[in-house]
Design an enzyme around this catalytic site. Structure first.
Site, PDB file in Angstrom:
ATOM      1  N   TYR A 118       3.104 -20.678   0.273  1.00 52.48           N
ATOM      2  CA  TYR A 118       3.614 -20.032   1.410  1.00 52.48           C
ATOM      3  C   TYR A 118       4.822 -20.644   2.220  1.00 52.48           C
ATOM      4  O   TYR A 118       5.420 -19.936   2.981  1.00 52.48           O
ATOM      5  CB  TYR A 118       2.390 -19.658   2.328  1.00 52.48           C
ATOM      6  CG  TYR A 118       1.516 -18.602   1.641  1.00 52.48           C
ATOM      7  CD1 TYR A 118       1.800 -17.181   1.679  1.00 52.48           C
ATOM      8  CD2 TYR A 118       0.299 -19.038   1.208  1.00 52.48           C
ATOM      9  CE1 TYR A 118       0.845 -16.383   1.484  1.00 52.48           C
ATOM     10  CE2 TYR A 118      -0.425 -18.108   0.639  1.00 52.48           C
ATOM     11  CZ  TYR A 118      -0.137 -16.803   0.453  1.00 52.48           C
ATOM     12  OH  TYR A 118      -1.022 -15.882   0.060  1.00 52.48           O
TER      13      TYR A 118
ATOM     14  N   GLU B 254      -0.201 -20.005 -10.510  1.00 50.47           N
ATOM     15  CA  GLU B 254      -1.573 -19.532  -9.947  1.00 50.47           C
ATOM     16  C   GLU B 254      -2.373 -18.631 -10.830  1.00 50.47           C
ATOM     17  O   GLU B 254      -3.450 -18.339 -10.622  1.00 50.47           O
ATOM     18  CB  GLU B 254      -1.198 -18.714  -8.629  1.00 50.47           C
ATOM     19  CG  GLU B 254      -0.324 -17.608  -8.815  1.00 50.47           C
ATOM     20  CD  GLU B 254       0.002 -16.784  -7.673  1.00 50.47           C
ATOM     21  OE1 GLU B 254      -0.938 -16.699  -6.741  1.00 50.47           O
ATOM     22  OE2 GLU B 254       1.406 -16.443  -7.491  1.00 50.47           O
TER      23      GLU B 254
ATOM     24  N   ILE C 110       7.179 -22.018   0.502  1.00 50.25           N
ATOM     25  CA  ILE C 110       8.499 -21.474  -0.261  1.00 50.25           C
ATOM     26  C   ILE C 110       8.686 -20.078   0.141  1.00 50.25           C
ATOM     27  O   ILE C 110       9.946 -19.718   0.259  1.00 50.25           O
ATOM     28  CB  ILE C 110       8.089 -21.631  -1.583  1.00 50.25           C
ATOM     29  CG1 ILE C 110       7.756 -23.123  -2.030  1.00 50.25           C
ATOM     30  CG2 ILE C 110       8.963 -21.049  -2.591  1.00 50.25           C
ATOM     31  CD1 ILE C 110       7.703 -23.404  -3.338  1.00 50.25           C
ATOM     32  N   ARG C 111       7.550 -19.157   0.194  1.00 46.41           N
ATOM     33  CA  ARG C 111       7.890 -17.765   0.286  1.00 46.41           C
ATOM     34  C   ARG C 111       8.646 -17.331   1.530  1.00 46.41           C
ATOM     35  O   ARG C 111       9.390 -16.619   1.695  1.00 46.41           O
ATOM     36  CB  ARG C 111       6.600 -17.077   0.261  1.00 46.41           C
ATOM     37  CG  ARG C 111       6.119 -16.950  -0.887  1.00 46.41           C
ATOM     38  CD  ARG C 111       4.748 -16.189  -0.902  1.00 46.41           C
ATOM     39  NE  ARG C 111       3.782 -16.331  -2.101  1.00 46.41           N
ATOM     40  CZ  ARG C 111       4.085 -15.588  -3.248  1.00 46.41           C
ATOM     41  NH1 ARG C 111       4.958 -14.710  -3.348  1.00 46.41           N
ATOM     42  NH2 ARG C 111       3.092 -15.861  -4.160  1.00 46.41           N
TER      43      ARG C 111
ATOM     44  N   ARG D 212       1.647 -15.144 -11.026  1.00 49.07           N
ATOM     45  CA  ARG D 212       0.147 -14.654 -11.122  1.00 49.07           C
ATOM     46  C   ARG D 212       0.100 -14.239 -12.688  1.00 49.07           C
ATOM     47  O   ARG D 212      -0.975 -14.407 -13.162  1.00 49.07           O
ATOM     48  CB  ARG D 212      -0.031 -13.578 -10.398  1.00 49.07           C
ATOM     49  CG  ARG D 212      -1.201 -12.887 -10.263  1.00 49.07           C
ATOM     50  CD  ARG D 212      -1.579 -11.879  -9.087  1.00 49.07           C
ATOM     51  NE  ARG D 212      -1.081 -12.508  -7.769  1.00 49.07           N
ATOM     52  CZ  ARG D 212      -1.021 -11.891  -6.826  1.00 49.07           C
ATOM     53  NH1 ARG D 212      -0.862 -10.384  -6.745  1.00 49.07           N
ATOM     54  NH2 ARG D 212      -0.646 -12.402  -5.630  1.00 49.07           N
TER      55      ARG D 212
ATOM     56  N   ASP E 243       8.298 -14.301  -8.731  1.00 51.32           N
ATOM     57  CA  ASP E 243       8.050 -14.776 -10.117  1.00 51.32           C
ATOM     58  C   ASP E 243       9.058 -14.645 -11.145  1.00 51.32           C
ATOM     59  O   ASP E 243       8.752 -15.183 -12.294  1.00 51.32           O
ATOM     60  CB  ASP E 243       6.887 -14.235 -10.465  1.00 51.32           C
ATOM     61  CG  ASP E 243       5.456 -14.713  -9.620  1.00 51.32           C
ATOM     62  OD1 ASP E 243       5.748 -15.373  -8.734  1.00 51.32           O
ATOM     63  OD2 ASP E 243       4.508 -13.843  -9.457  1.00 51.32           O
TER      64      ASP E 243
ATOM     65  N   GLY F  94       5.152  -2.900  -7.419  1.00 51.27           N
ATOM     66  CA  GLY F  94       4.250  -1.754  -6.773  1.00 51.27           C
ATOM     67  C   GLY F  94       5.404  -1.095  -5.840  1.00 51.27           C
ATOM     68  O   GLY F  94       5.008   0.435  -5.817  1.00 51.27           O
TER      69      GLY F  94
ATOM     70  N   THR G  12      11.037 -10.042  -6.832  1.00 55.66           N
ATOM     71  CA  THR G  12       9.761 -10.675  -7.488  1.00 55.66           C
ATOM     72  C   THR G  12       9.977 -11.997  -7.629  1.00 55.66           C
ATOM     73  O   THR G  12      11.004 -12.475  -8.336  1.00 55.66           O
ATOM     74  CB  THR G  12       9.637  -9.972  -8.944  1.00 55.66           C
ATOM     75  OG1 THR G  12       8.638 -10.773  -9.344  1.00 55.66           O
ATOM     76  CG2 THR G  12      10.669  -9.793  -9.723  1.00 55.66           C
TER      77      THR G  12
ATOM     78  N   GLY H  34       0.793  -1.372  -0.052  1.00 57.43           N
ATOM     79  CA  GLY H  34      -0.030  -0.003   0.082  1.00 57.43           C
ATOM     80  C   GLY H  34       0.863   1.341  -0.027  1.00 57.43           C
ATOM     81  O   GLY H  34       1.895   1.061   0.466  1.00 57.43           O
TER      82      GLY H  34
END
Length: 439
Positions: free
Chosen positions: A359, A305, A361-362, A251, A206, A177, A204, A151
């Site tokens: 989660y 995903e 893995i993260r 994603r 990904d 972001g 990232t 945010g």
């Protein structure tokens, strides 16, 4: 991806470098400012530039400079981590702190807590003083020492915090972001004529940031995902018409799914967002899966995903909660249930086991390969910031660390090329049809 104009690779600076680097005393080899890193290694892309005598698109190489913009003896630096957690975050924090302290002699490094929220005074989060002792063993742990959040925050409030703590360089570790926020902050600092550098370190998992061939956390994700695929294969082989379904991160881009598949030759179907897919009909995925079970009586499926957004958005496949609101569906759960219903309707005995290691893995610490890469990213980020670069991130291209304007990195998304060597190798490995779109 189309080659950008050469001007788009220009990195912003705060001003001339007049402070001699302390690395001179150690016999450090510095970057030759006339050196550049070619964007395209393909000679065909370079022909038009060579014929006209123009310089083809190139990156500025990363590395230490002989002269600095900031005086390390009086410099305060800040670090912030944003977005979801990812293997290697603590490694990057540690590398930045160690490089600032031991290579340049910077005495004050602040870690702002919980992402950009830590730069907002109203949050009440006081920054953490980061020293080599504080960060000494954090690379052995997953997550981030500083905490994270998502945010945006108000630019003026963040700038006020940076000025209050006399921060000269802010290192922002985050994804798309966070990097956009870093660029907006840098632009506002420039508008106010404030000599504060903002350096991005791309996070990232990904691996989908444009003009960055490798991002930290990706190698760890592929290695750990491969373990889940082994488990899925074991489950599938243990039952008649057994199926193992593994959902992985991705994603918008299927790099983790593709490379985990290549690392494990037991995968029979790899589904990624870049390749169209339908479930039903002749030539669709369910028919291909049925053929596989008819011949081998087991199958392993890996799905990113972001696969099947068109399918999930079909009104026939949407679900609502008790209040009547549309429920965001998980493609892995949806695919598991659809496969189960398909074989039950056709009275074909089958079982399916679903594994989602995302989660897990993260939250892991980085593997050795990723940890080494994180060390390099942190070092190069420090070299860039202290030399007055700003509104840029440290990239990796053609086996070299590079400087890349943030605007260029977030302008588009890196994706698998369905006609490229990576995806063709996946098709050869799995034996799946190149196209699974039903008629």
């Amino acid at each position: 991806m189309l080659l950008p104009q050469s001007s788009e690779f220009t990195v912003s600076t705060l001003g001339p470098c007049r402070v001699p680097s302390p690395l001179r005393e150690r016999g450090q080899q510095f970057v030759d400012e006339t050196s550049r890193v070619l964007v395209s290694p393909d000679a065909r892309d370079l022909q038009s530039f060579l014929q006209t005598g123009q310089m083809p698109p190139t990156f500025e190489p990363a590395g230490p400079r002989p002269s600095l913009f900031f005086d390390p003896a009086t410099l305060t630096c800040g670090i912030v981590t944003c977005g979801g957690i990812c293997p290697g975050l603590n490694d990057v924090i540690r590398s930045v702190v160690m490089t600032l302290t031991y290579s340049y002699g910077v005495r004050r490094v602040l870690g702002f807590r919980y992402g950009y929220a830590g730069l907002a005074e109203r949050s009440g989060y006081e920054p953490m003083l980061l020293t080599p002792d504080v960060v000494n063993t954090i690379h052995e742990q997953g997550g981030t020492l500083l905490g994270s959040s998502r945010g945006p925050q108000e630019l003026g409030e963040m700038i006020a915090t940076l000025r209050r703590h006399d921060v000269g360089i802010l290192f922002t570790i985050g994804g798309d972001g966070a990097l956009r926020g870093a660029s907006a902050l840098s632009q506002e600092l420039k508008r106010q004529d404030l000599p504060i550098s903002v350096i991005g370190i791309p996070k990232t998992i990904d691996n989908d940031l444009a003009w960055v061939q490798r991002s930290f956390g990706f190698s760890t994700a592929v290695e750990e995902a491969a373990k889940s695929i082994v488990a899925a294969h074991t489950e599938a082989r243990g039952a008649w018409n057994g199926m193992g379904l593994v959902k992985l991160m991705g994603r918008h881009s299927g790099f983790i799914a593709a490379h985990a598949t290549l690392a494990n030759s037991d995968v029979n179907f790899c589904l990624v967002p870049e390749v169209p897919l339908t479930l039903e009909g002749e030539g669709g995925f369910l028919q291909a899966l049925e053929r596989r079970l008819a011949t081998r009586h087991h199958a392993v499926i890996v799905v990113a995903e972001g696969v099947g957004q068109e399918i999930l958005q079909d009104p026939a496949n949407q679900e609502r909660d008790a209040s009547g609101n549309l429920r965001l569906q998980d493609v892995g759960v949806f695919l598991r249930d659809r496969i189960t219903r398909h074989f039950a309707a056709r009275r074909i005995e089958s079982t399916i086991k679903y594994i989602d290691p995302s989660y897990l893995i993260r939250s892991l610490p980085a593997t050795a390969l990723d940890s080494e890469f994180c060390l390099g990213l942190g070092q190069q980020a420090v070299h860039a910031g202290i030399a007055g670069r700003t509104d840029m991130l440290v990239g990796f291209w053609n086996q070299r660390f590079t400087h890349l304007p943030i605007a260029l990195a977030v302008g588009q998304r890196q994706q698998l090329d369905p006609q490229g060597a990576e995806w063709q190798s996946v098709l050869q490995t799995t034996g799946q049809p190149a196209v699974m779109v039903g008629k």
